[in-house]
Write an enzyme that holds these catalytic residues in place. Sequence first.
Site, PDB file in Angstrom:
ATOM      1  N   ASN A  13      47.764  63.059  72.680  1.00 36.75           N
ATOM      2  CA  ASN A  13      48.313  61.936  71.907  1.00 36.75           C
ATOM      3  C   ASN A  13      47.548  61.752  70.596  1.00 36.75           C
ATOM      4  O   ASN A  13      48.146  61.466  69.566  1.00 36.75           O
ATOM      5  CB  ASN A  13      48.303  60.651  72.738  1.00 36.75           C
ATOM      6  CG  ASN A  13      49.477  60.601  73.698  1.00 36.75           C
ATOM      7  OD1 ASN A  13      50.615  60.404  73.294  1.00 36.75           O
ATOM      8  ND2 ASN A  13      49.207  60.820  74.978  1.00 36.75           N
ATOM      9  N   HIS A 109      51.348  54.034  77.736  1.00 36.71           N
ATOM     10  CA  HIS A 109      51.333  54.151  79.196  1.00 36.71           C
ATOM     11  C   HIS A 109      52.483  55.057  79.628  1.00 36.71           C
ATOM     12  O   HIS A 109      53.615  54.879  79.165  1.00 36.71           O
ATOM     13  CB  HIS A 109      51.467  52.765  79.847  1.00 36.71           C
ATOM     14  CG  HIS A 109      51.433  52.842  81.340  1.00 36.71           C
ATOM     15  ND1 HIS A 109      50.257  53.000  82.048  1.00 36.71           N
ATOM     16  CD2 HIS A 109      52.436  52.840  82.250  1.00 36.71           C
ATOM     17  CE1 HIS A 109      50.549  53.087  83.338  1.00 36.71           C
ATOM     18  NE2 HIS A 109      51.862  52.991  83.491  1.00 36.71           N
TER      19      HIS A 109
HETATM   20  C1  GRF Z   1      48.799  60.247  78.680  1.00 34.93           C
HETATM   21  O1  GRF Z   1      49.710  60.522  79.688  1.00 34.93           O
HETATM   22  C2  GRF Z   1      48.776  58.767  78.383  1.00 34.93           C
HETATM   23  O2  GRF Z   1      50.017  58.161  78.495  1.00 34.93           O
HETATM   24  C3  GRF Z   1      47.859  58.262  79.440  1.00 34.93           C
HETATM   25  O3  GRF Z   1      46.866  59.251  79.559  1.00 34.93           O
HETATM   26  C4  GRF Z   1      47.380  60.509  79.127  1.00 34.93           C
HETATM   27  C5  GRF Z   1      46.496  61.011  78.037  1.00 34.93           C
HETATM   28  O4  GRF Z   1      46.762  62.306  77.620  1.00 34.93           O
HETATM   29  N1  GRF Z   1      47.435  56.926  79.146  1.00 34.93           N
HETATM   30  P1  GRF Z   1      46.075  62.899  76.313  1.00 34.93           P
HETATM   31  O5  GRF Z   1      44.570  62.746  76.453  1.00 34.93           O
HETATM   32  O6  GRF Z   1      46.599  62.149  75.110  1.00 34.93           O
HETATM   33  O7  GRF Z   1      46.464  64.348  76.285  1.00 34.93           O
END
Ligand code: GRF
Length: 213
Positions: A13, A109
């Site tokens: 993300n 989330h």
């Molecule tokens: C994602 O699924 C987010 O929604 C959750 O944790 C995960 C993080 O993934 N809160 P990344 O570290 O961004 O790859």
Amino acid sequence: MKIAVLVSGGGTNLQAIIDAISDGTITNTEICLVYSNNPGAYAIERAKKAGIPYVVKSPREFDDRASFNEALLGILKDAEPDLVVLAGCLVVIPECVVRAFPNRIINIHPSLIPSFCGTGFYGLKVHEMVLERGVRVSGATVHFVDEGTDTGPIILQKAVSVRADDTPQLLQRRIMEQAEWKILPLAINLIALGRVKVTDRKVVIDGYDSLEY
Ligand code: GRF
């Protein structure tokens, strides 16, 4: 707008935010800090590669939670962000931080809140529970952070279909690709443009009905 991005893991993300800033999907925004509680987080490599300042500080380095909470608040205050973005951050954000940044912290989330959220619903667990319950639709939610767990005002949501042959891993990946990596940058851009207001614990987005996402 200056944003601080808080991470704990892979940082896909975070990468989506970095990419959206460089391709102009997110306007008027720079990342002033990446914070991780986890020294082994690959997200830190992504910050390094992009030349973004980062801080790693684990709660384990502190005698008690209160001292860690104060340190986290200090780290964030020093960076002076306009917005704090929780992007896979597994640290429970303490009340002192929530109070210091009212309606200025957002979280992504991986489910359609209010389903499959709250204490204990994080990471793969969310998708395991979705498959166990047999729902046909899941997705992701971007929301403001308040004192509760996943209880703050909802900014954007995107639905993703559950497939008959899904595994928690496959579903997690599809929700990231189809929902998280789109709605998190979009929400940040809308906030940067001043189009997001919170009234009465509800989010109003200027021009929402003509948004395509
Ligand atoms: C994602 O699924 C987010 O929604 C959750 O944790 C995960 C993080 O993934 N809160 P990344 O570290 O961004 O790859």
